[in-house]
Design a protein around this motif. Structure first.
Motif, mmCIF file in Angstrom:
data_model
loop_
_atom_site.group_PDB
_atom_site.id
_atom_site.type_symbol
_atom_site.label_atom_id
_atom_site.label_comp_id
_atom_site.label_asym_id
_atom_site.label_seq_id
_atom_site.Cartn_x
_atom_site.Cartn_y
_atom_site.Cartn_z
ATOM 1 N N ASN A 70 0.838 -1.191 0.000
ATOM 2 C CA ASN A 70 0.000 0.000 0.000
ATOM 3 C C ASN A 70 0.876 1.245 0.000
ATOM 4 O OD1 ASN A 70 -1.745 2.104 0.566
ATOM 5 N ND2 ASN A 70 -2.963 0.899 1.989
ATOM 6 N N ASP A 71 0.657 2.159 -0.953
ATOM 7 C CA ASP A 71 1.455 3.378 -1.046
ATOM 8 C C ASP A 71 1.209 4.335 0.117
ATOM 9 O OD1 ASP A 71 2.651 2.548 -3.387
ATOM 10 O OD2 ASP A 71 1.144 3.492 -4.667
ATOM 11 N N ASN A 72 0.110 4.153 0.855
ATOM 12 C CA ASN A 72 -0.203 5.028 1.975
ATOM 13 C C ASN A 72 0.511 4.619 3.265
ATOM 14 O OD1 ASN A 72 -1.968 6.527 0.386
ATOM 15 N ND2 ASN A 72 -3.664 5.163 0.835
ATOM 16 N N VAL A 73 1.136 3.455 3.257
ATOM 17 C CA VAL A 73 1.812 2.960 4.450
ATOM 18 C C VAL A 73 3.237 3.507 4.472
ATOM 19 C CG1 VAL A 73 2.635 0.907 5.659
ATOM 20 C CG2 VAL A 73 0.428 0.871 4.506
ATOM 21 N N VAL A 74 3.601 4.123 5.597
ATOM 22 C CA VAL A 74 4.943 4.650 5.769
ATOM 23 C C VAL A 74 5.622 3.851 6.867
ATOM 24 C CG1 VAL A 74 6.308 6.668 6.435
ATOM 25 C CG2 VAL A 74 4.213 6.968 5.102
ATOM 26 N N LYS A 75 6.819 3.352 6.583
ATOM 27 C CA LYS A 75 7.550 2.606 7.597
ATOM 28 C C LYS A 75 7.858 3.535 8.760
ATOM 29 C CE LYS A 75 9.723 -0.667 4.506
ATOM 30 N NZ LYS A 75 10.972 -1.221 4.007
ATOM 31 N N ILE A 76 7.700 3.011 9.959
ATOM 32 C CA ILE A 76 7.868 3.833 11.152
ATOM 33 C C ILE A 76 9.260 4.453 11.216
ATOM 34 C CG2 ILE A 76 8.593 1.962 12.688
ATOM 35 C CD1 ILE A 76 6.759 3.275 14.818
ATOM 36 N N THR A 77 10.281 3.739 10.725
ATOM 37 C CA THR A 77 11.647 4.259 10.807
ATOM 38 C C THR A 77 11.906 5.368 9.800
ATOM 39 O OG1 THR A 77 12.400 2.473 9.365
ATOM 40 C CG2 THR A 77 12.605 2.128 11.741
ATOM 41 N N GLU A 78 11.042 5.543 8.830
ATOM 42 C CA GLU A 78 11.217 6.638 7.881
ATOM 43 C C GLU A 78 10.848 7.968 8.515
ATOM 44 O OE1 GLU A 78 9.118 5.794 4.267
ATOM 45 O OE2 GLU A 78 10.324 4.032 3.849
ATOM 46 N N GLY A 79 9.922 7.965 9.457
ATOM 47 C CA GLY A 79 9.510 9.187 10.129
ATOM 48 C C GLY A 79 10.516 9.615 11.186
ATOM 49 N N ASP A 80 11.031 8.677 11.945
ATOM 50 C CA ASP A 80 11.985 8.964 13.015
ATOM 51 C C ASP A 80 12.828 7.711 13.221
ATOM 52 O OD1 ASP A 80 13.367 9.498 15.367
ATOM 53 O OD2 ASP A 80 11.667 10.489 16.313
ATOM 54 N N PRO A 81 14.086 7.757 12.851
ATOM 55 C CA PRO A 81 14.931 6.554 12.950
ATOM 56 C C PRO A 81 15.084 6.032 14.370
ATOM 57 C CG PRO A 81 16.225 8.467 12.253
ATOM 58 C CD PRO A 81 14.796 8.883 12.283
ATOM 59 N N ARG A 82 14.778 6.852 15.367
ATOM 60 C CA ARG A 82 14.855 6.370 16.748
ATOM 61 C C ARG A 82 13.828 5.289 17.010
ATOM 62 N NH1 ARG A 82 14.217 11.903 19.830
ATOM 63 N NH2 ARG A 82 12.612 12.016 18.228
ATOM 64 N N CYS A 83 12.756 5.268 16.241
ATOM 65 C CA CYS A 83 11.720 4.246 16.439
ATOM 66 C C CYS A 83 12.287 2.854 16.202
ATOM 67 C CB CYS A 83 10.537 4.503 15.509
ATOM 68 S SG CYS A 83 9.628 5.996 15.899
ATOM 69 N N GLY A 84 13.050 2.701 15.151
ATOM 70 C CA GLY A 84 13.675 1.412 14.873
ATOM 71 C C GLY A 84 14.648 1.011 15.962
ATOM 72 N N THR A 85 15.418 1.980 16.447
ATOM 73 C CA THR A 85 16.377 1.727 17.521
ATOM 74 C C THR A 85 15.657 1.315 18.797
ATOM 75 O OG1 THR A 85 17.899 3.344 16.568
ATOM 76 C CG2 THR A 85 18.259 2.751 18.859
ATOM 77 N N LEU A 86 14.575 2.014 19.105
ATOM 78 C CA LEU A 86 13.788 1.686 20.293
ATOM 79 C C LEU A 86 13.193 0.285 20.181
ATOM 80 C CD1 LEU A 86 12.540 2.473 23.003
ATOM 81 C CD2 LEU A 86 10.702 3.606 21.729
ATOM 82 N N ALA A 87 12.649 -0.046 19.027
ATOM 83 C CA ALA A 87 12.057 -1.376 18.817
ATOM 84 C C ALA A 87 13.111 -2.468 19.011
ATOM 85 C CB ALA A 87 11.432 -1.469 17.436
ATOM 86 N N GLU A 88 14.295 -2.261 18.465
ATOM 87 C CA GLU A 88 15.361 -3.253 18.620
ATOM 88 C C GLU A 88 15.781 -3.394 20.081
ATOM 89 O OE1 GLU A 88 16.536 -5.456 16.424
ATOM 90 O OE2 GLU A 88 14.965 -4.644 15.113
ATOM 91 N N ALA A 89 15.873 -2.273 20.801
ATOM 92 C CA ALA A 89 16.263 -2.315 22.214
ATOM 93 C C ALA A 89 15.218 -3.056 23.041
ATOM 94 C CB ALA A 89 16.461 -0.899 22.744
ATOM 95 N N ILE A 90 13.948 -2.821 22.746
ATOM 96 C CA ILE A 90 12.872 -3.507 23.465
ATOM 97 C C ILE A 90 12.933 -5.007 23.188
ATOM 98 C CG2 ILE A 90 10.361 -3.807 23.595
ATOM 99 C CD1 ILE A 90 10.184 -0.718 23.098
ATOM 100 N N LEU A 91 13.126 -5.372 21.934
ATOM 101 C CA LEU A 91 13.225 -6.798 21.595
ATOM 102 C C LEU A 91 14.409 -7.460 22.294
ATOM 103 C CD1 LEU A 91 12.327 -6.818 17.804
ATOM 104 C CD2 LEU A 91 11.102 -7.972 19.642
#
Length: 55
Positions: free
Chosen positions: A2-23
């Protein structure tokens, strides 16, 4: 995809870092815990964060 879906890390790269730290923390601290218990704890944390944001 879907072209309307934006990956969370594209908006703020800290989101990806936070997700990895939580995992990493989950994998480190939940050895032997039943999977439903792990998900339940995540829901409790989600609820607490939501309540704190509501003031």
């Amino acid at each position: 995809m879907n072209d309307n879906v934006v990956k969370i890390t594209e908006g703020d790269p800290r989101c990806g870092t936070l997700a990895e730290a939580i995992l990493e923390l989950i994998y480190e601290r939940t050895d032997g815990m039943p999977f439903p218990s792990v998900l339940g704890v995540l829901r409790i944390v989600e609820h607490r964060l939501f309540e704190e944001q509501q003031g």
